[in-house]
Design an enzyme around this catalytic site. Structure first.
Site: not given
Ligand code: 5GP
Length: 187
Positions: A49, A104-105, A108, A136, A157-158, A164, A170
């Site tokens: 990502g 990181e992208d 969340d 977020k 969800f983006v 992706d 992507r």
């Molecule tokens: P975390 O461990 O912080 O919950 O998740 C991070 C990962 O969740 C990101 O690297 C991404 O792959 C995925 N993710 C979280 N929110 C989104 C979103 O809104 N869109 C997409 N495409 N991936 C997300």
């Protein structure tokens, strides 16, 4: 890519335009250049990502940096976090004594990066900071310090600009909210 292109039909709306993204990355590159003056940071891009963001960001940082990549398990084809964190591809080089920036992208729940920070700390990096394109904050499940964030976004969800859904979107140059009709078939 034109915003009338076929892939855009699956979006509910565009959240952040390509121009806004580039402007934010320019500012972020400048900030990191200043903060790490005199250092040679290692930038670790999280596959897949963060690749698009990583490629643009490194070209805005005026330092003798080096690049590494890691792959960590994330969402798969679902839009819900499993909470399972697994290193799929590890670093190729030793990072002991290095100033590390994890790129990181999106952050969340924070589960992925809080785990990764712990892993990198055991490898005796001099410092470990996080750079994310999107955050977020409302979704956080574990406390996590995010040192560099370009945009705080709402709980939606983006996709696009590296992010992706089921490995698609992507390559969208902008960031958009995916239309719920695309994933409502899922459990
Ligand atoms: P975390 O461990 O912080 O919950 O998740 C991070 C990962 O969740 C990101 O690297 C991404 O792959 C995925 N993710 C979280 N929110 C989104 C979103 O809104 N869109 C997409 N495409 N991936 C997300």
């Amino acid at each position: 890519m034109d915003t009338n292109a076929k892939l855009y039909e699956d979006l509910d709306r565009i959240l952040i335009t390509r121009d806004q993204i580039q402007e934010a990355i320019r500012k972020m590159g400048k900030r990191i250049t200043e903060d790490y003056a005199g250092k040679e940071p290692v930038l670790i891009g999280i596959l897949r990502g963060a690749v698009v963001f990583f490629a643009d960001l490194v070209r805005e940082i005026d330092l003798p940096l080096t690049m590494e990549f890691m792959a960590i398990s994330s969402y798969g084809s679902s839009t819900k976090s499993s909470g399972v964190v697994r290193i799929i591809k590890d670093l190729d080089r030793d990072i002991s004594g290095k100033d590390v920036l994890v790129v990181e992208d999106i952050v969340d729940s924070g589960l992925t990066l809080s785990h990764l920070k712990q892993v990198l700390a055991t490898r005796k990096a001099a410092s470990v900071s996080i750079v994310t394109l999107l955050d977020k904050p409302a979704r956080r499940k574990v406390p996590l310090e995010v040192e560099y964030s370009c945009f705080n976004i709402p709980d939606a969800f983006v996709v696009g600009y590296g992010l992706d859904y089921d490995e698609k979107y992507r390559n969208l140059p902008d960031i958009g909210v995916l239309h719920p009709r695309i994933y409502t078939q899922e459990d």
